[in-house]
Design an enzyme around this catalytic site. Structure first.
Site: not given
Ligand code: ADP
Length: 201
Positions: A20, A99
């Site tokens: 998450g 990311e």
């Protein structure tokens, strides 16, 4: 809706895949948008150059983002060409990175520089790679951040909190020495706990 920190700072969100992280990044960014703050979100471009895109979580929530090849592109985007932050640069209130583990090493000094210029910098990324080894620049960011949230997923084997990302190649656990990118391989990733995380010998 004031930040508990005085001025700019780093907030890092880590955990395995499916924990998450993107969801949490999207949640924090959307709250800033509701508060009418200026936000910019970046993620690494996999193939294309520098384009408008979205950060999407596995449960389908999205926020607008810019895909970039290098951290230099982040600075260019924020300053409108420039390569240096100055006192006059009109920066967003919040800058997010998803990311973060895939960015080049320039992300650390850039994040610090943004924070020093008063920006709330939110970075989400994998703390561990598929071998359960610290992932690239993430430990550096974690150490320097004012706030770190370590999320867990659900282990697909036993249902316990998952702290690791299992890499499967052709249905088998990956080997420690498998390359990070395997062309043509049937790859999959799962969230697993410490007990059920495996590396093939
Ligand atoms: P991350 O950015 O950490 O990969 P995302 O925010 O993209 O995570 O996705 C989180 C969502 O993934 C959860 O809300 C849930 O809907 C879904 N999900 C799929 N598999 C799992 C799992 N094993 N454990 C927890 N959530 C999972």
């Amino acid at each position: 809706l004031k930040s508990p920190y005085h001025g700019g700072h780093l907030e890092v969100i880590v955990g395995p895949m499916f924990s998450g992280k993107s969801e949490e990044l999207i949640r924090r960014v959307n709250r800033a948008v509701i508060a009418r703050q200026r936000v910019a979100v970046f993620k690494p471009a996999i193939d294309d150059r520098y384009h408008a895109t979205f950060v999407a979580s596995h449960n389908g929530r999205t926020v607008e983002a810019v895909a970039v090849r290098h951290t230099d592109d982040v600075l260019a985007h924020l300053t409108g060409q420039g390569t240096l932050l100055t006192a006059d640069t009109a920066l967003p209130d919040v800058v997010g990175f998803d990311e973060a583990q895939f960015f080049d090493a320039g992300l650390v000094p850039l994040a610090l520089d943004l924070a020093d210029h008063g920006v709330r910098v939110i970075l989400a990324g994998l703390d561990l790679d598929f071998r359960a080894e610290p992932f690239g620049l993430m430990p550096d960011l974690v150490a320097r951040a004012e706030s770190v949230e370590k999320l867990t997923a659900i282990c697909v084997v036993c249902g316990a909190p998952a702290t690791r990302t299992q890499r499967l190649i052709g249905g088998q656990p990956a080997r420690f020495n498998d390359p990070v990118v395997m062309v043509g391989a049937q790859e999959a990733y799962e969230a697993r706990c410490r007990v059920h995380h495996e590396l093939r010998r």
